[in-house]
Design a protein around this motif. Structure first.
Motif, PDB file in Angstrom:
ATOM      1  N   TRP A 233       0.791  -1.236   0.000  1.00  0.00           N
ATOM      2  CA  TRP A 233       0.000   0.000   0.000  1.00  0.00           C
ATOM      3  C   TRP A 233       0.823   1.286   0.000  1.00  0.00           C
ATOM      4  CZ3 TRP A 233      -3.977  -2.181  -1.634  1.00  0.00           C
ATOM      5  CH2 TRP A 233      -4.534  -3.328  -1.038  1.00  0.00           C
ATOM      6  N   LYS A 234       2.141   1.179  -0.056  1.00  0.00           N
ATOM      7  CA  LYS A 234       2.936   2.409   0.066  1.00  0.00           C
ATOM      8  C   LYS A 234       2.684   3.382  -1.089  1.00  0.00           C
ATOM      9  CE  LYS A 234       7.280   0.699  -1.910  1.00  0.00           C
ATOM     10  NZ  LYS A 234       8.721   0.580  -1.749  1.00  0.00           N
ATOM     11  N   GLN A 235       2.555   2.880  -2.310  1.00  0.00           N
ATOM     12  CA  GLN A 235       2.365   3.798  -3.450  1.00  0.00           C
ATOM     13  C   GLN A 235       1.050   4.564  -3.354  1.00  0.00           C
ATOM     14  OE1 GLN A 235       5.926   3.484  -4.155  1.00  0.00           O
ATOM     15  NE2 GLN A 235       4.803   4.986  -5.359  1.00  0.00           N
ATOM     16  N   PRO A 236      -0.104   3.883  -3.147  1.00  0.00           N
ATOM     17  CA  PRO A 236      -1.342   4.648  -3.014  1.00  0.00           C
ATOM     18  C   PRO A 236      -1.352   5.611  -1.821  1.00  0.00           C
ATOM     19  CG  PRO A 236      -1.762   2.267  -2.772  1.00  0.00           C
ATOM     20  CD  PRO A 236      -0.352   2.433  -3.224  1.00  0.00           C
ATOM     21  N   VAL A 237      -0.724   5.222  -0.704  1.00  0.00           N
ATOM     22  CA  VAL A 237      -0.660   6.106   0.465  1.00  0.00           C
ATOM     23  C   VAL A 237       0.147   7.368   0.130  1.00  0.00           C
ATOM     24  CG1 VAL A 237       0.406   6.380   2.768  1.00  0.00           C
ATOM     25  CG2 VAL A 237      -1.073   4.415   2.286  1.00  0.00           C
ATOM     26  N   ILE A 238       1.302   7.180  -0.510  1.00  0.00           N
ATOM     27  CA  ILE A 238       2.141   8.330  -0.886  1.00  0.00           C
ATOM     28  C   ILE A 238       1.388   9.225  -1.881  1.00  0.00           C
ATOM     29  CG2 ILE A 238       4.256   9.006  -2.128  1.00  0.00           C
ATOM     30  CD1 ILE A 238       5.562   6.451  -0.814  1.00  0.00           C
ATOM     31  N   ALA A 239       0.711   8.605  -2.853  1.00  0.00           N
ATOM     32  CA  ALA A 239      -0.043   9.383  -3.856  1.00  0.00           C
ATOM     33  C   ALA A 239      -1.139  10.207  -3.183  1.00  0.00           C
ATOM     34  CB  ALA A 239      -0.643   8.436  -4.895  1.00  0.00           C
ATOM     35  N   TYR A 240      -1.844   9.592  -2.227  1.00  0.00           N
ATOM     36  CA  TYR A 240      -2.922  10.298  -1.530  1.00  0.00           C
ATOM     37  C   TYR A 240      -2.363  11.477  -0.733  1.00  0.00           C
ATOM     38  CZ  TYR A 240      -7.202  11.182   1.006  1.00  0.00           C
ATOM     39  OH  TYR A 240      -8.322  11.797   1.501  1.00  0.00           O
ATOM     40  N   MET A 241      -1.277  11.232  -0.011  1.00  0.00           N
ATOM     41  CA  MET A 241      -0.682  12.291   0.812  1.00  0.00           C
ATOM     42  C   MET A 241      -0.131  13.421  -0.061  1.00  0.00           C
ATOM     43  SD  MET A 241       1.196  10.228   3.934  1.00  0.00           S
ATOM     44  CE  MET A 241       1.479  11.693   4.935  1.00  0.00           C
ATOM     45  N   ALA A 242       0.500  13.060  -1.170  1.00  0.00           N
ATOM     46  CA  ALA A 242       1.073  14.068  -2.082  1.00  0.00           C
ATOM     47  C   ALA A 242      -0.026  15.002  -2.582  1.00  0.00           C
ATOM     48  CB  ALA A 242       1.769  13.382  -3.252  1.00  0.00           C
ATOM     49  N   ASN A 243      -1.172  14.413  -2.907  1.00  0.00           N
ATOM     50  CA  ASN A 243      -2.301  15.201  -3.402  1.00  0.00           C
ATOM     51  C   ASN A 243      -2.856  16.110  -2.288  1.00  0.00           C
ATOM     52  OD1 ASN A 243      -4.285  16.021  -5.255  1.00  0.00           O
ATOM     53  ND2 ASN A 243      -5.728  14.530  -4.440  1.00  0.00           N
ATOM     54  N   LEU A 244      -3.044  15.525  -1.099  1.00  0.00           N
ATOM     55  CA  LEU A 244      -3.637  16.268   0.014  1.00  0.00           C
ATOM     56  C   LEU A 244      -2.725  17.411   0.491  1.00  0.00           C
ATOM     57  CD1 LEU A 244      -6.164  16.138   1.979  1.00  0.00           C
ATOM     58  CD2 LEU A 244      -4.623  15.020   3.577  1.00  0.00           C
ATOM     59  N   PHE A 245      -1.418  17.124   0.601  1.00  0.00           N
ATOM     60  CA  PHE A 245      -0.470  18.114   1.120  1.00  0.00           C
ATOM     61  C   PHE A 245       0.072  19.044   0.027  1.00  0.00           C
ATOM     62  CE2 PHE A 245      -0.003  14.906   4.563  1.00  0.00           C
ATOM     63  CZ  PHE A 245      -0.177  15.733   5.668  1.00  0.00           C
ATOM     64  N   GLY A 246      -0.227  18.712  -1.236  1.00  0.00           N
ATOM     65  CA  GLY A 246       0.277  19.534  -2.341  1.00  0.00           C
ATOM     66  C   GLY A 246       1.784  19.436  -2.510  1.00  0.00           C
ATOM     67  N   TRP A 247       2.331  18.220  -2.302  1.00  0.00           N
ATOM     68  CA  TRP A 247       3.782  18.043  -2.455  1.00  0.00           C
ATOM     69  C   TRP A 247       4.196  18.209  -3.909  1.00  0.00           C
ATOM     70  CZ3 TRP A 247       3.844  12.801   0.621  1.00  0.00           C
ATOM     71  CH2 TRP A 247       3.788  13.084   2.005  1.00  0.00           C
ATOM     72  N   SER A 248       5.384  18.752  -4.116  1.00  0.00           N
ATOM     73  CA  SER A 248       5.980  18.788  -5.457  1.00  0.00           C
ATOM     74  C   SER A 248       6.479  17.384  -5.793  1.00  0.00           C
ATOM     75  CB  SER A 248       7.158  19.762  -5.478  1.00  0.00           C
ATOM     76  OG  SER A 248       8.206  19.253  -4.653  1.00  0.00           O
ATOM     77  N   GLU A 249       6.874  17.209  -7.035  1.00  0.00           N
ATOM     78  CA  GLU A 249       7.408  15.900  -7.455  1.00  0.00           C
ATOM     79  C   GLU A 249       8.643  15.541  -6.630  1.00  0.00           C
ATOM     80  OE1 GLU A 249       8.666  14.271 -11.696  1.00  0.00           O
ATOM     81  OE2 GLU A 249       6.845  15.476 -11.818  1.00  0.00           O
ATOM     82  N   ALA A 250       9.494  16.548  -6.392  1.00  0.00           N
ATOM     83  CA  ALA A 250      10.734  16.312  -5.623  1.00  0.00           C
ATOM     84  C   ALA A 250      10.413  15.935  -4.172  1.00  0.00           C
ATOM     85  CB  ALA A 250      11.605  17.569  -5.651  1.00  0.00           C
ATOM     86  N   GLU A 251       9.429  16.602  -3.570  1.00  0.00           N
ATOM     87  CA  GLU A 251       9.043  16.289  -2.183  1.00  0.00           C
ATOM     88  C   GLU A 251       8.464  14.875  -2.097  1.00  0.00           C
ATOM     89  OE1 GLU A 251       7.741  20.543  -0.168  1.00  0.00           O
ATOM     90  OE2 GLU A 251       6.456  19.712  -1.726  1.00  0.00           O
ATOM     91  N   THR A 252       7.604  14.540  -3.079  1.00  0.00           N
ATOM     92  CA  THR A 252       7.009  13.194  -3.102  1.00  0.00           C
ATOM     93  C   THR A 252       8.092  12.133  -3.209  1.00  0.00           C
ATOM     94  OG1 THR A 252       5.101  14.148  -4.239  1.00  0.00           O
ATOM     95  CG2 THR A 252       5.276  11.745  -4.262  1.00  0.00           C
ATOM     96  N   GLU A 253       9.054  12.386  -4.063  1.00  0.00           N
ATOM     97  CA  GLU A 253      10.180  11.458  -4.265  1.00  0.00           C
ATOM     98  C   GLU A 253      10.974  11.295  -2.974  1.00  0.00           C
ATOM     99  OE1 GLU A 253      12.665   8.817  -5.978  1.00  0.00           O
ATOM    100  OE2 GLU A 253      10.837   9.609  -6.909  1.00  0.00           O
ATOM    101  N   GLN A 254      11.186  12.411  -2.267  1.00  0.00           N
ATOM    102  CA  GLN A 254      11.949  12.385  -1.018  1.00  0.00           C
ATOM    103  C   GLN A 254      11.234  11.556   0.054  1.00  0.00           C
ATOM    104  OE1 GLN A 254      15.175  13.550  -0.435  1.00  0.00           O
ATOM    105  NE2 GLN A 254      14.789  12.286   1.358  1.00  0.00           N
ATOM    106  N   HIS A 255       9.922  11.765   0.197  1.00  0.00           N
ATOM    107  CA  HIS A 255       9.160  10.999   1.184  1.00  0.00           C
ATOM    108  C   HIS A 255       9.158   9.509   0.846  1.00  0.00           C
ATOM    109  CE1 HIS A 255       7.807  14.227   3.710  1.00  0.00           C
ATOM    110  NE2 HIS A 255       7.279  14.900   2.695  1.00  0.00           N
ATOM    111  N   SER A 256       9.071   9.210  -0.442  1.00  0.00           N
ATOM    112  CA  SER A 256       9.081   7.818  -0.909  1.00  0.00           C
ATOM    113  C   SER A 256      10.437   7.170  -0.604  1.00  0.00           C
ATOM    114  CB  SER A 256       8.796   7.796  -2.415  1.00  0.00           C
ATOM    115  OG  SER A 256       8.732   6.488  -2.869  1.00  0.00           O
ATOM    116  N   LEU A 257      11.496   7.915  -0.879  1.00  0.00           N
ATOM    117  CA  LEU A 257      12.862   7.430  -0.635  1.00  0.00           C
ATOM    118  C   LEU A 257      13.094   7.177   0.851  1.00  0.00           C
ATOM    119  CD1 LEU A 257      15.636   6.966  -2.071  1.00  0.00           C
ATOM    120  CD2 LEU A 257      16.203   9.318  -1.454  1.00  0.00           C
TER     121      LEU A 257
END
Length: 557
Positions: A515-539
């Protein structure tokens, strides 16, 4: 007062913390800091708290997950610790039955082991007496046959019998967050990922902290009449900034726990057992898994990222195979692990296991108050001592008197379940209720036991976000937990959610992968993360998974 504890409103929290002079600012959001904040606020102090990582991310989510009476302290003749923590267990249990539960522990008596039959019998009797154990939970001595009946996996050749006594199992990270939520509900202003970068002074006396938001890099100041350093393994770092690290200092030791699937290690019963080198470790069944630990070794590495080494893993696997020889566990059976640091007080010439677990308070010339050492079990009493000290100091400076500590009667967030006696019926009723809107018994049970009396909010979120869950490819109960975590538990990163709010990283690591990918996608959308921020949280989440699964070849020095 509604809980204003949302990870989506960081700027608001920062504004509230920096816009007034507080009575007390706590540095450190582990269980000790959370306990201090709750106690101070209930006595009428305006209180703030900052944590440079997530709440409980240090030692407070990496313990053996026991509120235990400390049988081993009898061996060190620490009678006072046994008496205090024994009585504390009962209080912590009543105040939050959903995160703490009695767990019968079997102590096998082995030929040549740490405790012989007489020592075990007398030791457990003394333990019951000192800890004020309830009548129905007092120790029972078992014959060899009865001991094997309780746990057939035990080695038979050297077994002489067993002692049976009660410990209390807890979810340490959830205990920390429920304490923090109750403190916030009562008016504490708290924020995670806010690092104390510098201390502020007026005529040599500490008056505040310069804080840096770890996400934005924004710097802000918080002013307070009193500042308590409860930063766990980092307390000496704060004392160094203050220029007051003299005399006693911290001695960090590392404890590692391994998690093995219950089908591979079908333990019927929690066990406290001897290892070949004369130490003792726990093996505890939980949520379909068995976890074993802990090690106790000196630590000099990265404080924020202690990890299991090959040596740690091999030591625990050997210990398990020594006591449960038919298992023949192998390294590949280890599904997950966690490593925690114990911030003990250094004493020359003592080995890690001999160092006292007592807490100590240091008052610096600047007025900085530091609490170091101590144990999860004693967190409420540690908080009481600190807050009483702060109250006395404020009163000497002209503040009207503060009342005494009442946290022994303060129900934690989620704890309104009818006390320990009503808890089983509470769980049953809520699981039946959940069935009406399609939640399976197993899924509902997980939510009820994790969130206690807050579970109704989870059920609401589950029902109102069905479409969104489908859209993101997430099970409804996972999305409900994620949303609740963000809105009510200041979840700010995927790691907060998977490690400390749900425990999935340790006890359900396959779900993290799933479930990590859908969770990260949901949070990125809700928090308005940039692509770089999303990548950092995923990493970062991937790194945490690596820490849990892959051992280091050797400890960094």
């Amino acid at each position: 007062m509604t809980t204003n504890f949302s990870g989506a409103h960081r700027a608001d929290h920062i504004e509230r913390l920096s816009s007034q002079t507080l009575d007390l600012l706590v540095i450190g959001g582990g269980i000790t800091g959370a306990g201090i904040a709750l106690d101070a606020q209930t006595r009428g102090m305006s209180t703030g708290l900052i944590e440079m990582q997530d709440f409980g991310a240090g030692t407070s989510s990496r313990s053996t997950k026991l509120i235990h009476g400390g049988l081993r302290y009898l061996k060190q003749l620490e009678f006072k610790i046994v008496a205090e923590v024994g009585k504390e267990r009962a209080i912590v249990y009543e105040n939050a039955p959903h995160v703490t539960t009695p767990e019968w522990m079997l102590l096998p008596i082995i030929e040549g082991g740490t405790y012989g039959k007489l020592a075990t019998s007398v030791g457990l009797l003394l333990y019951d007496f000192l800890a004020g154990v309830r009548k129905q939970e007092r120790r029972i001595m078992l014959s060899k046959d009865k001991t094997l009946n309780m746990e057939p996996l035990l080695r038979k050749d050297k077994l002489k019998g067993g002692g049976y006594y009660v410990e209390y199992r807890t979810d340490d990270a959830r205990l920390t967050i429920e304490t923090m939520k109750e403190a916030v509900r009562r008016g504490v202003k708290a924020i995670n990922y806010a690092k104390a970068e510098d201390l502020l002074y007026d005529q040599g006396k500490i008056v505040g902290v310069r804080v840096v938001d770890q996400f934005t890099g924004q710097s802000f100041e918080i002013r307070a009449k009193k500042i308590v350093n409860a930063a766990g393994p980092w307390v000496d770092t704060i004392r160094e900034i203050d220029g007051s690290k003299q005399g006693k200092r911290l001695h960090l030791t590392k404890g590692v726990h391994l998690v093995i699937d219950g089908k591979r290690f079908p333990l019927k019963q929690a066990i406290y057992f001897d290892t070949p080198d004369g130490r003792m470790v726990f093996a505890i069944p939980r949520d379909g898994k068995t976890y074993i630990g802990t090690t106790d070794t000196n630590y000099k590495g990265d404080i924020a990222r202690p990890r299991m080494t090959v040596e740690d893993r091999d030591y625990i696997v050997r210990a398990a195979n020594f006591m449960f020889p038919t298992l023949k566990l192998e390294n590949k059976d280890v599904e997950s692990s966690w490593s925690g640091l114990r911030p003990l007080i250094h004493e020359d010439g003592k080995s890690p296991s001999e160092l006292s677990r007592k807490d100590e308070i240091f008052i610096a010339p600047s007025g900085l108050i530091t609490i170091a050492g101590g144990k999860l079990t004693g967190y409420r009493k540690m908080a009481e001592r600190i807050v009483t000290l702060v109250a006395n100091q404020l009163e000497q400076q002209g503040h009207s008197p503060f009342p005494g500590c009442t946290t022994d009667k303060v129900q934690l967030s989620g704890g309104d379940v009818g006390g320990s006696r009503g808890y089983a019926a509470f769980v049953k009723n809520k699981v039946q209720l959940a069935a009406k809107f399609g939640l399976k018994e197993e899924e509902a049970s997980v939510l009820v036991k994790r969130y206690g009396s807050n579970v109704d909010r989870l059920f609401e979120l589950y029902q109102s976000h069905q479409e969104e869950a489908k859209q993101y490819g997430l099970p409804g109960e996972w999305l409900a937990a994620l949303l609740y975590g963000i809105e009510e538990e200041m979840v700010s990163t995927p790691s907060d959610f998977f490690i400390r709010r749900t425990g999935a990283m340790y006890f359900d690591i396959h779900s993290v992968t799933q479930w990590k990918q859908p969770v990260i996608a949901y949070m990125a959308n809700l928090f308005g993360w940039s692509e770089a921020e999303t990548e950092q949280h995923s990493l970062t989440l991937d790194l945490r998974m690596e820490d849990a699964v892959d051992p280091l070849a050797a400890e960094s020095k």
